[in-house]
Each structure stands twice: as C-alpha cells, then as structure tokens.
Design an enzyme around this catalytic site. Structure first.
Site, PDB file in Angstrom:
ATOM      1  N   ASP A 126      20.821   5.820  22.025  1.00 40.57           N
ATOM      2  CA  ASP A 126      21.441   6.762  22.984  1.00 40.57           C
ATOM      3  C   ASP A 126      23.037   6.951  22.561  1.00 40.57           C
ATOM      4  O   ASP A 126      23.250   8.066  22.992  1.00 40.57           O
ATOM      5  CB  ASP A 126      21.502   6.346  24.387  1.00 40.57           C
ATOM      6  CG  ASP A 126      19.852   5.639  24.774  1.00 40.57           C
ATOM      7  OD1 ASP A 126      18.977   6.251  24.234  1.00 40.57           O
ATOM      8  OD2 ASP A 126      20.207   4.913  25.586  1.00 40.57           O
ATOM      9  N   ARG A 161       3.427  29.784  21.328  1.00 38.40           N
ATOM     10  CA  ARG A 161       3.560  29.025  22.714  1.00 38.40           C
ATOM     11  C   ARG A 161       5.217  28.829  22.688  1.00 38.40           C
ATOM     12  O   ARG A 161       5.835  28.782  21.701  1.00 38.40           O
ATOM     13  CB  ARG A 161       2.588  27.585  22.682  1.00 38.40           C
ATOM     14  CG  ARG A 161       1.474  28.092  22.861  1.00 38.40           C
ATOM     15  CD  ARG A 161       0.655  26.598  22.581  1.00 38.40           C
ATOM     16  NE  ARG A 161      -0.633  27.061  22.968  1.00 38.40           N
ATOM     17  CZ  ARG A 161      -1.820  26.163  22.592  1.00 38.40           C
ATOM     18  NH1 ARG A 161      -1.454  25.112  21.730  1.00 38.40           N
ATOM     19  NH2 ARG A 161      -3.238  26.324  22.698  1.00 38.40           N
ATOM     20  N   ARG A 170      18.809   8.422  27.843  1.00 35.10           N
ATOM     21  CA  ARG A 170      19.030   7.822  29.160  1.00 35.10           C
ATOM     22  C   ARG A 170      19.846   9.030  29.861  1.00 35.10           C
ATOM     23  O   ARG A 170      19.488  10.036  29.895  1.00 35.10           O
ATOM     24  CB  ARG A 170      19.605   6.359  28.992  1.00 35.10           C
ATOM     25  CG  ARG A 170      19.560   5.657  30.350  1.00 35.10           C
ATOM     26  CD  ARG A 170      20.074   4.361  30.104  1.00 35.10           C
ATOM     27  NE  ARG A 170      19.490   3.329  29.381  1.00 35.10           N
ATOM     28  CZ  ARG A 170      18.496   2.651  29.809  1.00 35.10           C
ATOM     29  NH1 ARG A 170      17.663   2.779  30.815  1.00 35.10           N
ATOM     30  NH2 ARG A 170      17.776   1.667  28.889  1.00 35.10           N
ATOM     31  N   GLU A 220      15.848  13.245  28.305  1.00 38.77           N
ATOM     32  CA  GLU A 220      15.003  12.531  29.247  1.00 38.77           C
ATOM     33  C   GLU A 220      15.673  12.342  30.860  1.00 38.77           C
ATOM     34  O   GLU A 220      15.290  12.525  31.882  1.00 38.77           O
ATOM     35  CB  GLU A 220      14.250  11.182  29.059  1.00 38.77           C
ATOM     36  CG  GLU A 220      15.558  10.037  28.579  1.00 38.77           C
ATOM     37  CD  GLU A 220      15.166   8.917  28.188  1.00 38.77           C
ATOM     38  OE1 GLU A 220      13.660   8.588  28.180  1.00 38.77           O
ATOM     39  OE2 GLU A 220      16.012   7.944  28.055  1.00 38.77           O
ATOM     40  N   HIS A 270       8.869   6.401  22.227  1.00 37.69           N
ATOM     41  CA  HIS A 270       9.469   5.316  21.691  1.00 37.69           C
ATOM     42  C   HIS A 270       9.171   5.572  20.157  1.00 37.69           C
ATOM     43  O   HIS A 270      10.048   4.525  19.135  1.00 37.69           O
ATOM     44  CB  HIS A 270       8.713   4.074  22.013  1.00 37.69           C
ATOM     45  CG  HIS A 270       8.987   3.480  23.437  1.00 37.69           C
ATOM     46  ND1 HIS A 270       8.375   4.159  24.342  1.00 37.69           N
ATOM     47  CD2 HIS A 270      10.004   2.757  23.946  1.00 37.69           C
ATOM     48  CE1 HIS A 270       9.022   3.430  25.562  1.00 37.69           C
ATOM     49  NE2 HIS A 270       9.924   2.813  25.073  1.00 37.69           N
TER      50      HIS A 270
HETATM   51  O1  F6P Z   1      18.221   2.640  25.571  1.00 37.08           O
HETATM   52  C1  F6P Z   1      17.544   3.133  24.773  1.00 37.08           C
HETATM   53  C2  F6P Z   1      16.251   3.622  25.456  1.00 37.08           C
HETATM   54  O2  F6P Z   1      15.275   4.021  24.462  1.00 37.08           O
HETATM   55  C3  F6P Z   1      16.566   4.792  26.381  1.00 37.08           C
HETATM   56  O3  F6P Z   1      16.672   6.121  25.674  1.00 37.08           O
HETATM   57  C4  F6P Z   1      15.293   4.903  27.145  1.00 37.08           C
HETATM   58  O4  F6P Z   1      15.308   5.509  28.173  1.00 37.08           O
HETATM   59  C5  F6P Z   1      14.955   3.498  27.224  1.00 37.08           C
HETATM   60  O5  F6P Z   1      15.505   2.761  26.070  1.00 37.08           O
HETATM   61  C6  F6P Z   1      13.336   3.062  27.212  1.00 37.08           C
HETATM   62  O6  F6P Z   1      13.360   1.576  27.503  1.00 37.08           O
HETATM   63  P1  F6P Z   1      11.966   0.898  27.257  1.00 37.08           P
HETATM   64  O7  F6P Z   1      11.853   0.764  25.951  1.00 37.08           O
HETATM   65  O8  F6P Z   1      12.227  -0.183  28.165  1.00 37.08           O
HETATM   66  O9  F6P Z   1      10.789   1.853  27.775  1.00 37.08           O
END
Ligand code: F6P
Length: 340
Positions: A126, A161, A170, A220, A270
């Site tokens: 982040d 589109r 985060r 997000e 992820h």
């Molecule tokens: O802090 C890193 C991060 O990838 C954020 O960008 C995201 O909101 C969060 O971790 C996701 O967490 P998890 O891997 O627990 O789903």
C-alpha cells in the site's frame, strides 16, 4: 547473537529478499546465528521455529511470498509481551527482526516498550507508512496492476465498454494513482479525494465521446461523496480494521445507468501481491534487510529501517507509526489534469 526473524501481516513481494539480506550479511560478515518463526506472530507465541541458515536462503530474493509464512495474528491476543519473552528465553533468542506493516509494527512497538529487543522492517504494497518514502512490494504491485489495466483496455476497446479496475491500497490511493497514471486511465478514484458520481460520469462520458473506451481506476478504500464510510462487506481483521473490496462492482451499475455505456468491473485483489518481485523491490528489500541487521547488532531497539530519498535510515517506532502517508493534493491534481 541468536536472532529470530518473522514476517507478519499481508505478504508483499520482496519479503524473501529482506530475509536473505539480513541473514546473508549476518552469517558471512558478522558470524551471527538466525532462526525463523513460522507464520508471523503466530509462530512467535506458539514457539514454532525453523532453522534459517545459508541453505534456507539460497536464491530466494527472486521468489514472491515469504519462505517463513505469514498471518495476521495479533500477539496481544495470545499472551503479549510476557509470552513473547518466554518463547525467546526458552529458545535462546536474543533479539527479534519483525518484517511487517502497520499492524505488525504497532505490535512490535508495544513489545519493545515492554522490554522485548526488537527491530522492524516496514513492508506493505500500500506504500502507506509515513516514515519511509517507498516500501518494497509497492513497485511490483503497481507493475502488476498496470499490466492488468493494459489488458482491460484492449478488451474494453473491442466492446466499446467502460472498464473499472479496482486496486488495493487500503486507506490510501498510491497504487491507484501510480498504476492509473501508467495505464492512462480516464479517471482515478482514491480514498483521499471523495468524488461525486456526477463528476465520474462526466469523465467517463467525455472519454467515450472522443471514441475511447473509458478506463476508471478505483482504490478499494475510495468513497463517493454521498457515502459515509468505506465499502466493506467482509468484517474486520485481527487488528480491528475493515476488510475492503467491492467498490468497483458498486460503481459499475451506477455508471452504466447514468451513461448508457456498458460497464464492467474487475477487482485485481491478491494478484497484486503475488509472484516475482521487481528488480527495484529486490534491491530495496535487500538493503533494508542488511541495514536492519546492523540496527540489531548496534542494539538500536524499538526502531525500524526506512528509505528516505535514496538512503536507508532508521526511525524510532514512536515517530514512524500512527500516521498514514496519504497522496498529497498536488499529486492527485497533477494526475487529474489528464482525466476525461
Ligand atoms: O495491506 C495490504 C493489503 O493487501 C491491502 O491493500 C488490502 O486491503 C489487505 O492487505 C488485504 O488483506 P488480506 O490479505 O488479509 O485479505
């Protein structure tokens, strides 16, 4: 010294390069001994220890993930400083090297205040830690997101589109800002700047009117100006923070309804944290690992390493934590000149 290393919190490309940087320097230059804790603070409170010698770190800096495993365990829910000190004592461990983000380093700070000998290495895709200019993992995440957006644009172009790409970050918009600029997005939506749906629609419509398939990049943690809170449907993590995700899907029907342009949302999720770290992240992570080891040897407890400019420095946890590094207004405004 016998030094215990742990990686905790969400993984980030470059964790293995930190481990290698610290262990290789420690063994070859300073003749120290290392062990690893499996799965972050969970391994510390459970006393789950693995050997960490040259054999274990061979060739790992190019590997994503972490050879030690990680978790979002909060040590203060499992015996806190007393339990950590007990495990260290039982295993003859003199000091801890904790590699992690806000949550991990906040726990490290509390442990340090309670007398545990500990040094931190900041980690987060982040890029939201204020005391360091960049964290390893960020560059890789931005590249992955940019590649994905380049792909979204070709399919978007074929169908005419509007494509929405939702990225991580985060409560800050660094990944969105950098990947969105790199991909030439028509709108970038970040948590630092609440925006109206009318403004988003205007950017989308303007791009569409010029014959482009609009690309909207949304972090997000973004909220519309009409929302009172972030979009979160998956409860809280172990540190009490909302699990984010889904704002792209929330925006897609709103944009489609108002513009009549077919709209699709993709949450990159992820994928942004997986796979091979970029060369930049490997170098930064290796340097951070080497410098963190030096802090341990010099007994600079309660500090973390940080990148300032091109130099690796150290900062006390007390000064480093609790303040998010947000996208400054002028950085957003600079990017926004090209929206629409
Ligand atoms: O802090 C890193 C991060 O990838 C954020 O960008 C995201 O909101 C969060 O971790 C996701 O967490 P998890 O891997 O627990 O789903």
């Amino acid at each position: 010294m016998r030094i215990g290393i742990l990686t905790s919190g969400g993984d980030a490309p470059g964790l293995n390069a930190v481990i290698r940087g610290a262990v290789l320097t420690g063994i070859t230059v300073h003749h120290q001994e290392f062990v690893g804790f499996r799965n972050g603070w969970k391994g510390v409170v459970d006393g789950d220890i693995v050997p960490l010698g040259r054999e274990q770190i061979m060739g790992i800096s190019k590997q994503g993930g972490t050879i030690l495993g990680t978790s979002r365990t909060n040590p203060y829910e499992h015996g806190g400083a007393e339990r950590v000190a007990e495990v260290m004592e039982q295993n003859g461990i003199d000091a801890l090297l904790a590699i992690g983000g806000e949550g991990t380093l906040a726990a490290a700070r509390r442990l340090s205040n309670a007398g545990v000998k500990i040094v931190g290495v900041p980690k987060t895709v982040d890029n939201d830690l204020d005391a360091t200019d960049y964290t390893f993992g960020f560059d890789t995440a931005v590249q992955i997101a940019t590649d994905a957006m380049d792909r979204l644009r070709t399919t978007g172009d074929s169908h005419g589109r509007c494509m929405i790409a939702e990225v991580m970050g985060r409560h800050v918009g660094w990944i969105a800002l950098h990947s969105g600029m790199a991909a030439g997005a028509h709108a970038i939506l970040i948590p630092e700047r609440k925006t109206s749906i009318d403004q988003i629609v205007e950017w989308v419509q303007s791009a569409h009117n010029r014959g482009r398939a609009p690309l909207v990049v949304v972090a997000e943690g973004f909220s519309l100006d009409s929302m009172t809170d972030v979009h979160s449907e998956r409860g809280l993590d172990a540190f009490g923070r909302p699990r984010l995700g889904g704002i792209g899907e929330h925006l897609a029907p709103m944009i489609e309804e108002r513009t009549g342009i077919e709209t699709r949302a993709t949450t990159l999720g992820h994928i942004q944290r997986g796979g091979t770290p970029s060369a930049y992240d490997r170098v930064l992570a290796t340097r951070l690992g080497m410098h963190a080891l030096r802090l341990v040897l010099e007994e600079h407890w309660g500090c973390m390493v940080a990148l300032q400019g091109t130099e690796i420095v150290h900062v006390p946890f007390a000064d480093a934590l609790g303040k998010l590094k947000v996208v400054p207004d002028e950085r957003y405004d600079e990017a926004a000149v090209l929206f629409g």
